[in-house]
Design an enzyme around this catalytic site. Sequence first.
Site: not given
Ligand code: MRU
Length: 345
Positions: A45, A236, A246
């Site tokens: 993720r 994101d 995010n």
């Molecule tokens: O649901 P996830 O764990 O994939 O979400 C991750 C995030 O929100 C991070 O902050 C984002 O992807 C940046 S990672 C460098």
Amino acid sequence: MIETLEWTDSGVRFIDQTKLPTEETYVVCKTYEQVADVIRDMIVRGAPAIGVSAAMGIALGVQNSKAENGGDLKRDFDKICDVIGKTRPTAVNLFWAIKRMQEKFERIRVRPIPQIKQELIDEAKRMHAEDIAANQAMGRNGATLMPASGGVLTHCNAGALATCGYGTALGVIRAAVEQGKHIHVYADETRPFLQGSRLTAWELMKDGIPTTVISDNMAGAMMRQGKINAIVVGADRIAANGDVANKIGTYSVAVLAKEHSIPFYVAAPFSTIDLDTPTGEGIPIEQRNAKEVTHIAGRQMVPEGVGVENPAFDVTPAQYVTAIITELGIARAPYTEALKKLGER
Ligand code: MRU
């Protein structure tokens, strides 16, 4: 060095992030469908890691294709991209990576099939290496904004585990520490999936960077007590006007930061900036299974039948963002002009 994901001769290998911090185990995917499942189930993720996983999944799927002519290979390629594109909707890096693989495929599709297969593998590996280099450049750019000494709060995990290595927000912190700055990290636990307490704390402990985990509802009190000098998070998807999608809870942190006059920084590679989406309103927010909220470590925490919401992300309006740190440079408001200019570099 943490190997979040890696191309190997036996398949695409991932550290299983659902098992951390207590078990360091790995999953090897031998088919693109398995890679799609690994992304969907959050074994891997974090926006940049999702993007490169998608590219490796596509390369793997094409490698396994039985197609004997260009037309059949194209049909297989499109199907693979379609399946991988339906895994998670918010991180734009997924779609950025699929587009880059599609453009590569278009450029080489007239070549012999074994060569196409190899070139797609090489492209995915190149994206892996480029991601680490981008994070290191982002770290150098962002480290200048970190306090010489003090507390830095982060939310979710935007570290080596969310990328191919080094991290975005945690890359900025790592670079500041490498420059001799004395940073104490406050890691928001990040309910419901606990990326902060399970993953951020795990990787910072490995690096020996002083870290304190707090539950999400403690952030405001820590800011009021003067323990937090800066905040840095990942993203994101960043809309053209600087609105930032995010991990859920980021918006609350940003609003609290403004109230306490604490700088709120977002660190992300340029592949996270979506100039085709004008504002945060247009960013699709993934809704995940209610069970992530209702259960902790398999135990039910809510009465049967109660209503539950589980949006995985929120949008922080650009007005709360002090600066956006990228590998290409630092953008400040007004973001519409600043982000466009960065893209022209
Ligand atoms: O649901 P996830 O764990 O994939 O979400 C991750 C995030 O929100 C991070 O902050 C984002 O992807 C940046 S990672 C460098």
